[in-house]
Design a protein around this motif. Sequence first.
Motif, short mmCIF file in Angstrom:
data_model
loop_
_atom_site.label_atom_id
_atom_site.label_comp_id
_atom_site.label_asym_id
_atom_site.label_seq_id
_atom_site.Cartn_x
_atom_site.Cartn_y
_atom_site.Cartn_z
N THR A 200 29.97 -7.39 -23.59
CA THR A 200 28.84 -6.50 -23.92
C THR A 200 28.15 -6.09 -22.62
O THR A 200 28.38 -6.70 -21.56
N ARG A 201 27.30 -5.09 -22.70
CA ARG A 201 26.52 -4.68 -21.52
C ARG A 201 25.69 -5.84 -20.98
O ARG A 201 25.58 -6.04 -19.78
N ALA A 202 25.13 -6.61 -21.91
CA ALA A 202 24.28 -7.73 -21.50
C ALA A 202 25.10 -8.75 -20.71
O ALA A 202 24.67 -9.24 -19.65
N LEU A 203 26.30 -9.05 -21.21
CA LEU A 203 27.15 -10.03 -20.52
C LEU A 203 27.55 -9.50 -19.14
O LEU A 203 27.46 -10.21 -18.13
N LEU A 204 27.97 -8.23 -19.09
CA LEU A 204 28.41 -7.66 -17.81
C LEU A 204 27.24 -7.60 -16.82
O LEU A 204 27.43 -7.83 -15.61
N SER A 205 26.04 -7.33 -17.31
CA SER A 205 24.88 -7.30 -16.42
C SER A 205 24.62 -8.70 -15.84
O SER A 205 24.33 -8.85 -14.65
N ASP A 206 24.75 -9.71 -16.69
CA ASP A 206 24.58 -11.10 -16.20
C ASP A 206 25.62 -11.40 -15.13
O ASP A 206 25.33 -12.06 -14.13
N VAL A 207 26.84 -10.96 -15.37
CA VAL A 207 27.92 -11.21 -14.40
C VAL A 207 27.61 -10.52 -13.07
O VAL A 207 27.70 -11.12 -12.00
N LEU A 208 27.21 -9.26 -13.14
CA LEU A 208 26.91 -8.51 -11.90
C LEU A 208 25.72 -9.10 -11.16
O LEU A 208 25.64 -9.02 -9.93
N ASP A 209 24.81 -9.72 -11.91
CA ASP A 209 23.65 -10.33 -11.26
C ASP A 209 24.04 -11.50 -10.36
O ASP A 209 23.27 -11.93 -9.51
N GLN A 210 25.23 -12.02 -10.56
CA GLN A 210 25.68 -13.15 -9.73
C GLN A 210 26.15 -12.69 -8.36
O GLN A 210 26.37 -13.51 -7.47
N VAL A 211 26.37 -11.39 -8.19
CA VAL A 211 26.87 -10.89 -6.90
C VAL A 211 25.69 -10.75 -5.94
O VAL A 211 24.70 -10.10 -6.27
N PRO A 212 25.77 -11.35 -4.74
CA PRO A 212 24.66 -11.21 -3.79
C PRO A 212 24.40 -9.74 -3.43
O PRO A 212 25.35 -8.97 -3.26
N ASP A 213 23.13 -9.38 -3.31
CA ASP A 213 22.74 -8.01 -2.96
C ASP A 213 23.48 -7.49 -1.72
O ASP A 213 23.92 -6.35 -1.69
N GLU A 214 23.58 -8.34 -0.70
CA GLU A 214 24.13 -7.84 0.57
C GLU A 214 25.59 -7.43 0.47
O GLU A 214 26.08 -6.68 1.31
N TRP A 215 26.31 -7.88 -0.58
CA TRP A 215 27.70 -7.45 -0.75
C TRP A 215 27.78 -6.12 -1.50
O TRP A 215 28.84 -5.54 -1.66
N LEU A 216 26.66 -5.67 -2.03
CA LEU A 216 26.64 -4.44 -2.83
C LEU A 216 25.97 -3.29 -2.08
O LEU A 216 25.71 -2.25 -2.66
N ASP A 217 25.69 -3.54 -0.84
CA ASP A 217 24.92 -2.59 -0.05
C ASP A 217 25.80 -1.42 0.39
O ASP A 217 26.40 -1.44 1.45
N GLU A 218 25.92 -0.42 -0.49
CA GLU A 218 26.81 0.70 -0.19
C GLU A 218 26.01 1.91 0.28
O GLU A 218 25.30 2.52 -0.50
N GLU A 219 26.18 2.23 1.54
CA GLU A 219 25.55 3.42 2.12
C GLU A 219 24.14 3.68 1.60
O GLU A 219 23.83 4.74 1.06
N GLU A 221 22.56 2.78 -0.91
CA GLU A 221 22.27 2.80 -2.34
C GLU A 221 21.64 1.47 -2.75
O GLU A 221 21.97 0.43 -2.20
N GLN A 222 20.75 1.52 -3.73
CA GLN A 222 20.13 0.29 -4.22
C GLN A 222 21.18 -0.60 -4.88
O GLN A 222 21.99 -0.10 -5.69
N PRO A 223 21.16 -1.90 -4.59
CA PRO A 223 22.12 -2.80 -5.27
C PRO A 223 22.07 -2.69 -6.79
O PRO A 223 23.10 -2.76 -7.46
N SER A 224 20.88 -2.45 -7.34
CA SER A 224 20.80 -2.37 -8.81
C SER A 224 21.58 -1.16 -9.32
O SER A 224 22.22 -1.22 -10.39
N ALA A 225 21.57 -0.07 -8.56
CA ALA A 225 22.32 1.12 -8.97
C ALA A 225 23.83 0.86 -8.87
O ALA A 225 24.60 1.29 -9.74
#
Length: 283
Positions: A200-219, A221-225
Amino acid sequence: MLPAVTATRYVTPLREGGSLPGLMEADDLGTYVVKWRAAGQGVGVLVAEVVCGELARALGLPVPALVTVDVAPELAVGEPDHEVQELLQRSAGRNLGLDYLPGALDFEAGADGVDPALAGRVLWFDALVGNVDRSWRNPNMLFWHGRLQLIDHGAALTFHHHWPGAPAAVARPYDATAHALIECAPDVPAADGALAPLVTRALLSDVLDQVPDEWLDEEGEQPSAVRTRYVDQLMARLEARENWLPGLVAAAAAGGGRRRRAPRGENRPSWLGPPPPEGVTQR
Ligand SMILES: Nc1ncnc2c1ncn2[C@@H]1O[C@H](COP(=O)(O)OP(=O)(O)OP(=O)(O)O)[C@@H](O)[C@H]1O
Ligand SMILES: [Mg+2]
């Protein structure tokens, strides 16, 4: 967030892995297989490891525990190999650790012990995340205390290496013909019935929350986006099952078509003599 530990000692490189993962001890007294932020394809590989590893775990599939490992470059001083030394230096900071499973056996040793229900779930999961790296050549599964463990999800989620191409990946069929479990009679319809409602969206959001912000820092863009993009992509993939599920069911029913491994001893040169008794592995 994943538990965070600090590396205290570099033990050795694991040369079976193309990305030269390292074995390290940490301040929680644990031992970890460390995947480097500076290796090969970059930090996206670590994101794929966390997203797939934690999603698999949430779906009841066995995966070693994941942590982040803070690595100080001084730990590399004793490493004689220049390539490894340099990789460690460039990876200073936060890397990914998988709980090291001591004495784990390669998949080959217990392939016959995977039941159709579990094989179906692994196959279904690999099709969802587009894991191209669980083939009979490179199974990326271990047996530990008699139980299958899934490792190495760095090559999944290929869409994140080129986001403009991601929409084309949503409905893409999954080629399961060379999958390591294709000959285990995987029960894909049962896996779909059990697992699809859990994603579900809720499960996938929980999963993505486990990824450290600094690994999602794309050009910039906000990690949440960036997290939302992964969630949207995986939800779309799930909802597009009519495009990839029938092919998966058919591939599983066909069992890969033909046996991949030659019967025991068939390719053995005569000068080696007769094969060893069943159950004895030669290195
Ligand atoms: N948690 C673990 N416990 C014990 N051994 C492990 C663990 N993780 C990995 N290994 C061993 O290290 C090897 C390399 O690990 P892995 O496949 O994750 O690395 P890689 O560099 O991504 O490999 P590849 O060459 O398949 O891309 C595995 O084949 C396995 O033998
Ligand atoms: Mg591997």
